[in-house]
Scaffold this motif. Structure first.
Motif, mmCIF file in Angstrom:
data_model
loop_
_atom_site.group_PDB
_atom_site.id
_atom_site.type_symbol
_atom_site.label_atom_id
_atom_site.label_comp_id
_atom_site.label_asym_id
_atom_site.label_seq_id
_atom_site.Cartn_x
_atom_site.Cartn_y
_atom_site.Cartn_z
ATOM 1 N N PHE A 43 0.845 -1.196 0.000
ATOM 2 C CA PHE A 43 0.000 0.000 0.000
ATOM 3 C C PHE A 43 0.877 1.241 0.000
ATOM 4 O O PHE A 43 1.497 1.585 0.996
ATOM 5 C CB PHE A 43 -0.913 -0.028 1.227
ATOM 6 C CG PHE A 43 -1.954 1.048 1.221
ATOM 7 C CD1 PHE A 43 -2.799 1.214 0.144
ATOM 8 C CD2 PHE A 43 -2.105 1.890 2.306
ATOM 9 C CE1 PHE A 43 -3.781 2.200 0.146
ATOM 10 C CE2 PHE A 43 -3.067 2.878 2.323
ATOM 11 C CZ PHE A 43 -3.912 3.028 1.232
ATOM 12 N N ASN A 49 -1.094 4.178 -6.219
ATOM 13 C CA ASN A 49 -2.212 3.247 -6.067
ATOM 14 C C ASN A 49 -3.227 3.365 -7.195
ATOM 15 O O ASN A 49 -4.003 2.444 -7.440
ATOM 16 C CB ASN A 49 -2.924 3.487 -4.732
ATOM 17 C CG ASN A 49 -2.068 3.087 -3.545
ATOM 18 O OD1 ASN A 49 -1.134 2.311 -3.684
ATOM 19 N ND2 ASN A 49 -2.385 3.628 -2.381
ATOM 20 N N CYS A 53 -1.275 -2.033 -8.522
ATOM 21 C CA CYS A 53 -1.523 -2.776 -7.289
ATOM 22 C C CYS A 53 -0.476 -3.887 -7.202
ATOM 23 O O CYS A 53 -0.506 -4.835 -7.994
ATOM 24 C CB CYS A 53 -2.935 -3.370 -7.274
ATOM 25 S SG CYS A 53 -3.225 -4.537 -5.914
ATOM 26 N N TYR A 83 -10.263 0.118 -3.872
ATOM 27 C CA TYR A 83 -10.024 0.653 -5.210
ATOM 28 C C TYR A 83 -10.727 -0.212 -6.248
ATOM 29 O O TYR A 83 -10.669 -1.450 -6.182
ATOM 30 C CB TYR A 83 -8.531 0.691 -5.522
ATOM 31 C CG TYR A 83 -7.758 1.719 -4.720
ATOM 32 C CD1 TYR A 83 -7.484 2.983 -5.235
ATOM 33 C CD2 TYR A 83 -7.310 1.426 -3.438
ATOM 34 C CE1 TYR A 83 -6.779 3.927 -4.497
ATOM 35 C CE2 TYR A 83 -6.611 2.361 -2.694
ATOM 36 C CZ TYR A 83 -6.344 3.605 -3.232
ATOM 37 O OH TYR A 83 -5.654 4.538 -2.505
#
Length: 386
Positions: A43, A49, A53, A83
């Motif tokens: 993360f 982001n 990923c 997301y």
């Protein structure tokens, strides 16, 4: 020694930049076929982001980078940042990106960070998408930014057609995730009663981009300061003199952690005031010396209970005057420019540990000062978090 301390500081920063996965968090991805794969997600920043990923499936050892066209969504934990892969307009161009789902209901709300700017997207029940952002940050002047905002809010009126007061509030409210989520959620709960309203906005404290911690520090040690005769430059035969003795110090230190950039590198800022009493034969020197130190701290363990570390950096110091000196009337500590007089390097090691709801610190520092070539402080510090 100065070159060594500078090299250590640069290596600490380079190590933080070059390390691989820096903020692993439990999470899952949903494939294009609808399968849920659990594992670990790296993360990182909101900007990264939105396009990548990095995911490691449970039982595997390597991370794999997934892009918006590869998976349908990913999430941190079961209640963290969520997301979804979506096509959204960014400055007039449609792009498929990972947008953060803030609110799901009859009207949906998404968040995206691109080019260092926060974009928000309101999606109506008919799929209509409205972009909201601070257009002045995109380089538009105040008039152009106001016109663009007005144009988009006219479109927002078609989304919030059952309550135009929402549009008026959007014009007044700050463009933040919290404010927009509140407005959209109020609309959903009032008018979109056939659709369950789900707030995906995550706990900002748990996923903060940076945190800071303050310590009060005190300690003591040994100092050695080199002084020059006032006529030294014009009369080379007159020697310099080195005085040494104990020092005592008190101050504060601030550790800034960038958890979504590096788990093992903090940035430290320290302010200390030293009291020194130095002697040489029949000569003595009593002085107060404040300094400010800046540099990285490399944590050698990720355990919050006991974290050993090493640190290095640069700083500035100043001798406030020797009102209580003996036999040093013709000597001075420096006769050069500002940076030669005040600049220093430092390095050290220590350990932070947690007990009884507080953090404690024990550390050793070595400071090498360019004022009066060869002067240095060596000290032992104890600290407690505020």
């Amino acid at each position: 020694m100065k070159r060594l301390l500078s090299l250590v500081a640069m290596l600490l920063v380079a190590f933080a930049v070059c390390q691989g996965q820096v903020n692993p968090q439990p999470g899952y991805v949903v494939t294009l076929q609808g399968d849920t794969l659990r594992g670990t997600i790296d993360f990182r920043s909101d900007t990264r982001n939105a396009t990548v990923c990095s995911f490691r499936k449970d039982g595997e050892t390597q991370f794999t980078d997934y892009h918006p066209e590869d998976i349908s969504s990913y999430r941190i934990g079961d209640d963290g940042a969520f997301y979804v892969s979506y096509v959204v307009p960014v400055q007039g161009k449609d792009q498929r990106l990972f947008v953060q789902y803030l609110l799901k209901g009859g009207v949906n709300l998404y968040y995206l960070k691109r080019y260092g700017i926060n974009f928000y997207y309101v999606e109506g029940e008919d799929g209509r998408m409205v972009e909201i952002c601070d257009y002045e940050l995109l380089g538009y002047d105040a008039t152009e930014a106001r016109d663009l905002k007005r144009k988009n809010l006219v479109e927002a009126g078609n989304v919030f057609h059952k309550d135009m007061d929402i549009v008026h509030q959007l014009w007044k409210e700050k463009v933040t995730a919290r404010d927009l989520t509140k407005l959209v959620q109020e609309y959903d709960e009032k008018y979109c009663t056939d659709t369950e309203c789900i707030n995906f906005q995550y706990d900002e404290e748990k996923t903060a981009k940076f945190t800071n911690k303050w310590f009060i520090e005190a300690g003591g040690g040994f100092a050695s300061v080199k002084m020059y005769h006032g006529l030294f430059e014009s009369t080379p035969s007159l020697p310099s003199i080195r005085l040494s003795g104990p020092i005592f110090q008190v101050g504060v230190s601030n550790d800034i952690s960038f958890g979504r950039i590096s788990k093992i590198i903090d940035f430290q800022t320290t302010f200390h005031i030293y009291l020194m009493y130095l002697t040489k034969d029949d000569k003595s020197y009593l002085n107060v010396c404040p300094d400010v130190l800046l540099g990285p701290k490399l944590k050698l363990s990720s355990s919050p209970k006991c974290t050993p570390f090493i640190r290095a950096g640069i700083g500035l110091c100043d001798l406030l005057g020797a009102d209580h000196s003996k036999g040093l009337e013709e000597y001075e500590t420096y006769n050069h420019g500002f940076f030669e007089n005040h600049f220093c390097y430092y390095g050290g090691f220590g350990v932070d540990f947690h007990a009884a709801k507080r953090d404690y610190r024990v550390a050793v520092n070595y400071n090498s000062y360019t004022l009066t070539t060869g002067s240095y402080f060596f000290n032992l510090l104890f600290g407690i978090s505020l």
